[in-house]
Design an enzyme around this catalytic site. Sequence first.
Site: not given
Length: 639
Positions: A338, A537, A541
């Site tokens: 990410d 994080d 996600d």
Amino acid sequence: MSAQAQLLKSNKPIPHENLWKKLKVNGELIAALASGVLILLGWLFDKSGYGTMSVIVYMLAFVIGGFAKAKEGIEDTIKNKELNVEMLMIMAAVGSAIIGYWTEGAILIFIFAMSGALETYTMNKSHKEISSLMEMQPEEALRITDYGEEHVHVSELTVGDLILIKPGERVPSDGEITKGRTTLDEAAITGESVPVSKSNHDEVFAGTVNLNGSITVRITKPSHETLFHKIIELVQSAQSEKSPSQLFIERFEGQYVKIVLAVVFVMMFLPHYLLGWSWTESFYRAMILLVVASPCALVASIMPASLSAISNGARHGILFKGGVHLEQLSAIKAIAFDKTGTLTKGKPEVTDLIVQDGLTEEEVLLATASIESHSNHPLANAIVKYAKGKLSIPLIHPDSIEDVAGWGVKAVIDHKEWKIGKASYVGKEMAEAFANGTAKKFASEGKTIVFVQRGEELAAMIALKDMVREEAKLAIDQLKEQGVYTIMLTGDSEKTAQAIAAESHVRDHIAECLPENKVDHLKKLKKKYGNVAMVGDGINDAPALATANVGISMGEGTDVALETADIVLMKNDLSRISEAIRLSQRMNRIIKQNVIFSIGVIILLILSNFLQMLDLPFGVIGHEGSTILVILNSLRLLR
């Protein structure tokens, strides 16, 4: 008051309780050593002609040395309704005694007890990290009340209580600083040895050490819900969860034991008729086979290594939620990252400020920051933070201020109108022409541009960027060296994604990627590369973390991360991923060494026995010695 009462009042353990605790922990080792002493005495009695006394002492050695393993073997056999390695050893020792080999049978019990004690030591060693963590949380806290200060047990603290933490003391529960400034050692939480500065409104975590300043902290979580407590529970759970290899070995053990017993039974009779061995020789060789064919070393090849690796990771701020994830990590061929909060810091920073000729930086920053200080937008916060670091005078209050939703903000300072916002808000043509078209260059670098207009003129242009973490570049380079394909998945525009990908050194990127798109891309990566990891994080996600073979979450003090991924990096340091992969590779390499070595020893000893080249004492030493060696080899992972 008696000495015993004083010890109870001070919450310190009574000396005899300490002694009992040590005896309990080291019971197997003490029993094994006692067995060894009795074997020596039995051998001396035998050499001196006291045969009956020798047998009695050997029997004591059998009982004392073999009690723990015999009890464990019988209980497991009853519970699982299946024979195990411990039962094979008991049968071999008793069989040796029946044919008069008391010394060999006792030595078998002694070495088997020693290998068991060593395995227990390995288990205790791996749990020691957790025990030492648990001891880091203090039992008492200094609570501030309307009537002064009082010492209370940590379990009595409730959310909202104020506590005073003095220099040198450990933080008793999670909370938020309401007064004071200090430096905290957070190694127990993050594995990071560098102390962290904390002041008003900063979070503090149970188990961390207050180094140099008194702070008042408001409790935000009860003691059983602290991040510290959750870390302990997570590692304990990981250590109890078995890896696929361990589960396979355990299933294999049950079938293998049955085969060994069947072969031993056949060997008691068949060599007598086919090879002309005496009944004593046939039974003796059958007992040796019972010893050397037992898969003790094979069974001990995996669990100690897995426990040691999980403990090693926990000590360095890498939390594995189980042996299965640790084992899988070494097979990872691709990692998707990410962007925001993972490769980048997650907060924009001012990178460039260009001011129109005739105006000063201080004048523009003072007006801009004074207006933006009334907004909670991340870009506004970044501009205010940047201005405060540059200005030597305090911010001022605008005469009036108006938020223009979706465009920017408008304010009046000293009868002069200021506008702050995107290009189309201040005039697109004027914005694109400002500073010789520098805006276009900034946009290609992935920067966000805020324009400042004073009256009818464009006064300044501020470029901001979510900065790539310094350690991210090094981490990506390390992964490339390990042959891992890296890709960034982000919802940002193509230009921003391209700039961040180049700066962070990832091999590829996919822009304008929604959470559901990330899942689709991960499925494609799994088809192409097989084993794929996802690094994110936290909660946003979660779908992608769940889709990947291994989900890796950035921790840095968030208990959310503990619940969403298979592996948690307690410090937002991506280089720990490479370290975790190396740890996984080391563990799998050591497990392979153990398995190959133990199988090799078993085959060699079985062949030597069939060729009548192996006596029972050497069979015992060879078999149990290999078990001790694989456990010692596994202990290397604790370094």
